[in-house]
Design an enzyme around this catalytic site. Structure first.
Site, PDB file in Angstrom:
ATOM      1  N   ASP A  57      -2.117  -0.505   7.530  1.00 45.12           N
ATOM      2  CA  ASP A  57      -1.478  -1.339   6.322  1.00 45.12           C
ATOM      3  C   ASP A  57      -2.223  -2.561   6.274  1.00 45.12           C
ATOM      4  O   ASP A  57      -2.588  -2.795   4.913  1.00 45.12           O
ATOM      5  CB  ASP A  57       0.062  -1.395   7.019  1.00 45.12           C
ATOM      6  CG  ASP A  57       0.804  -0.351   7.290  1.00 45.12           C
ATOM      7  OD1 ASP A  57       0.303   0.764   7.077  1.00 45.12           O
ATOM      8  OD2 ASP A  57       1.877  -0.670   7.809  1.00 45.12           O
TER       9      ASP A  57
ATOM     10  N   ARG B 270       0.910  -1.166   0.209  1.00 46.48           N
ATOM     11  CA  ARG B 270       0.081   0.035   0.129  1.00 46.48           C
ATOM     12  C   ARG B 270       0.810   1.257   0.114  1.00 46.48           C
ATOM     13  O   ARG B 270       2.088   1.290   0.523  1.00 46.48           O
ATOM     14  CB  ARG B 270      -0.915   0.129   1.240  1.00 46.48           C
ATOM     15  CG  ARG B 270      -0.401   0.318   2.673  1.00 46.48           C
ATOM     16  CD  ARG B 270      -0.302   1.667   3.082  1.00 46.48           C
ATOM     17  NE  ARG B 270       0.356   1.932   4.165  1.00 46.48           N
ATOM     18  CZ  ARG B 270       1.823   2.022   4.377  1.00 46.48           C
ATOM     19  NH1 ARG B 270       2.482   2.455   3.156  1.00 46.48           N
ATOM     20  NH2 ARG B 270       2.492   2.287   5.266  1.00 46.48           N
TER      21      ARG B 270
ATOM     22  N   ASP C 219      -3.580   6.525  12.709  1.00 48.73           N
ATOM     23  CA  ASP C 219      -4.220   5.252  12.796  1.00 48.73           C
ATOM     24  C   ASP C 219      -4.299   4.731  14.040  1.00 48.73           C
ATOM     25  O   ASP C 219      -5.526   4.347  14.651  1.00 48.73           O
ATOM     26  CB  ASP C 219      -3.930   4.294  11.780  1.00 48.73           C
ATOM     27  CG  ASP C 219      -2.314   3.758  11.807  1.00 48.73           C
ATOM     28  OD1 ASP C 219      -1.501   4.314  12.586  1.00 48.73           O
ATOM     29  OD2 ASP C 219      -2.282   2.701  11.380  1.00 48.73           O
TER      30      ASP C 219
HETATM   31  C1  GLA Z   1       3.442   2.314   9.810  1.00 48.20           C
HETATM   32  C2  GLA Z   1       2.357   1.349  10.574  1.00 48.20           C
HETATM   33  C3  GLA Z   1       0.856   2.087  10.559  1.00 48.20           C
HETATM   34  C4  GLA Z   1       0.982   3.412  10.552  1.00 48.20           C
HETATM   35  C5  GLA Z   1       1.929   4.030   9.869  1.00 48.20           C
HETATM   36  C6  GLA Z   1       1.956   5.706   9.876  1.00 48.20           C
HETATM   37  O1  GLA Z   1       3.402   1.951   8.370  1.00 48.20           O
HETATM   38  O2  GLA Z   1       2.455  -0.066  10.290  1.00 48.20           O
HETATM   39  O3  GLA Z   1      -0.095   1.504  11.295  1.00 48.20           O
HETATM   40  O4  GLA Z   1       0.979   4.189  11.927  1.00 48.20           O
HETATM   41  O5  GLA Z   1       3.261   3.696   9.998  1.00 48.20           O
HETATM   42  O6  GLA Z   1       0.880   6.310   9.447  1.00 48.20           O
END
Ligand code: GLA
Length: 343
Positions: free
Chosen positions: A155, A14, A23
Site C-alpha cells: 500500500d 491505491r 506482499d
Molecule cells: C492490506 C495490507 C497490504 C496487503 C493487502 C493484501 O492492504 O496493508 O500490505 O497485505 O492487505 O494484499
C-alpha cells in the site's frame, strides 16, 4: 522553513489489480495509485501537531516528540503520531486533513494519511527529501505501530511511487517497481462494498499461517505449486496454495497487460478472486455476490476483491462499452502519480 507558510501534502490511495496477500511473504503485486487523495494543508507549529479532520468528530492534539503512538487519542491520530514518532521530530504543524477516499474501504486511506504526514513533517522540519521507497518503508512501520496490523509494503509503496497511466509491478522481495502501461481503452472501476478494519480481522492470523507454511516448504515466493502438497496441515496447505498460485497469476497478468490481452488478464483476476475466497478465505458473501454480478456484465474482462479483504472494495476491469449502471456505486478510477508536496 517560514513559520507562516502554508504547506500542502497529498497522497493518492491505491487499488490492487491482482496479487493479494502476497506482499508480506515477499511476493508479487500489481496495483496502481488512483485519483482519490488524502490532503493535509497546514502551517509549521513548534513542539505539537494540531489536526482537524473533515471526516472525524474529534481533533488530534499531540505534543512532540511523540513517545508512545499506541496511546494517541483519537485513534485515527495514531497514523499521524506513528509517523512523527519514527521521524523523531520536534516541529509539527497545525492544519486540516481531508480525503476523497472511503475510510476503511480497502483503498489505502491509512497509507495515504501516513504518507502525507511524512511529507508534511519532512517539509516543516527542513529534512532532506526521502525517496519513495524510504517514505514507504517508514510509513509501513508507522502502520504497524499505529494499528498493530503486520501489513506488507504494497500500500505504502504504491501510494508513494504511482505512475500516471500505469499499474506498478512490484516485487515485494527486491522492492523493484516496474510501471506497466494500462491501455487507454481499458477502464478500471472500484465498487465499495462494506467498511472494514484490518485490526479486528483475521489479517494477522493469515500472516502467521503463511510463516508456518514457510517452515515446511521454505519461502513461498520461491515455491512451486507442486511442493505445496508437502504441507500436511490442510488449512496451511490451502493458504500456501493461494500465495504460490497468486504470485504466478501476477506474473502472467503482467505479461497479458503488456500485450494488451485483456481477456487473459480478466480471467486471471477471476481466478484470483476464487483463490482468495476458497483457499485464503478473506472474502465475504457480499463481496462474492458483487464480484459475480460484475463478472456477468457484458464488456467486463474480470473482477475480484481487492486489498486485505473482510469487506472493502472490489475492482472491475472493463472495456469502454461496458454498462456499469447495474453495478451499484461502481466508479471509474485512473492511475496517477505518487504522493508529493503540492505547493
Ligand atoms: C492490506 C495490507 C497490504 C496487503 C493487502 C493484501 O492492504 O496493508 O500490505 O497485505 O492487505 O494484499
Amino acid at each position: 522553513m517560514n513559520m507562516s507558510a502554508e504547506v500542502v501534502a497529498r497522497s493518492p490511495g491505491r487499488v490492487n489489480l491482482i496479487g493479494d496477500h502476497t506482499d508480506y511473504t515477499g511476493g508479487m503485486v500489481l496495483p496502481m495509485a488512483i485519483d482519490r487523495y488524502t490532503t493535509i494543508a497546514a502551517q509549521p507549529l513548534d513542539a505539537a501537531i494540531q489536526l482537524t479532520s473533515a471526516d472525524q468528530p474529534i481533533e488530534l492534539h499531540c505534543a512532540l516528540p511523540v513517545v508512545d503512538p499506541t496511546s494517541t487519542m483519537p485513534a485515527w491520530g495514531r497514523y499521524v503520531t506513528g509517523v512523527a514518532a519514527l521521524l523523531n521530530v520536534e516541529r509539527g504543524f497545525s492544519g486540516s486533513v481531508s480525503t476523497t477516499l472511503p475510510l476503511g474501504g480497502g483503498l489505502s486511506s491509512s497509507a495515504a494519511l501516513e504518507l502525507s504526514t511524512a511529507l508534511m513533517l519532512c517539509a516543516v522540519n527542513d529534512l532532506p527529501a526521502l525517496t519513495s521507497l524510504e517514505l514507504a518503508q517508514l510509513c509501513r512501520i508507522a502502520e504497524h505501530l499505529a494499528t498493530g496490523v503486520p501489513c506488507g509494503i504494497m500500500d505504502q509503496l504504491t501510494c508513494a511511487s504511482g505512475v500516471a497511466g500505469s499499474a506498478l509491478l512490484i516485487d515485494c522481495h527486491s522492492l523493484q517497481v516496474s510501471p506497466i502501461e494500462i491501455p487507454n481503452d481499458v477502464n478500471i472501476y472500484v465498487q465499495f462494498i462494506a467498511h472494514r478494519q484490518l485490526a479486528s480481522s483475521a489479517y494477522s492470523d493469515r500472516v502467521t499461517q503463511c510463516a508456518q507454511a514457510e517452515q515446511h516448504i521454505g519461502p513461498l515466493r520461491l515455491a512451486e505449486v507442486g511442493s505445496v502438497r508437502n504441507i500436511a496441515d490442510e488449512v496451511l496447505q490451502r493458504r500456501a496454495l493461494h500465495v504460490v498460485s497468486e504470485n504466478e497469476r501476477v506474473r502472467r497478468a503482467t505479461v497479458a497487460l503488456a500485450l494488451q490481452d485483456m481477456t487473459t488478464f480478466g480471467q486471471l483476476m477471476n481466478e484470483s478472486h476464487q483463490s482468495l475466497r476458497d483457499n485464503f478465505e478473506v472474502s465475504t458473501n457480499q463481496m462474492d455476490e458483487a464480484v459475480r454480478n460484475a463478472q456477468q456484465t457484458a464488456g467486463v474482462f474480470g473482477a475480484r476483491m481487492t486489498g486485505g479483504g473482510f469487506g472493502g472494495c472490489i475492482v472491475i476491469v472493463a472495456d469502454s462499452t461496458a454498462n456499469m449502471n447495474n453495478l451499484d456505486g461502481a466508479t471509474l478510477v485512473k492511475p496517477v502519480g505518487g504522493a508529493k508536496l503540492v505547493n
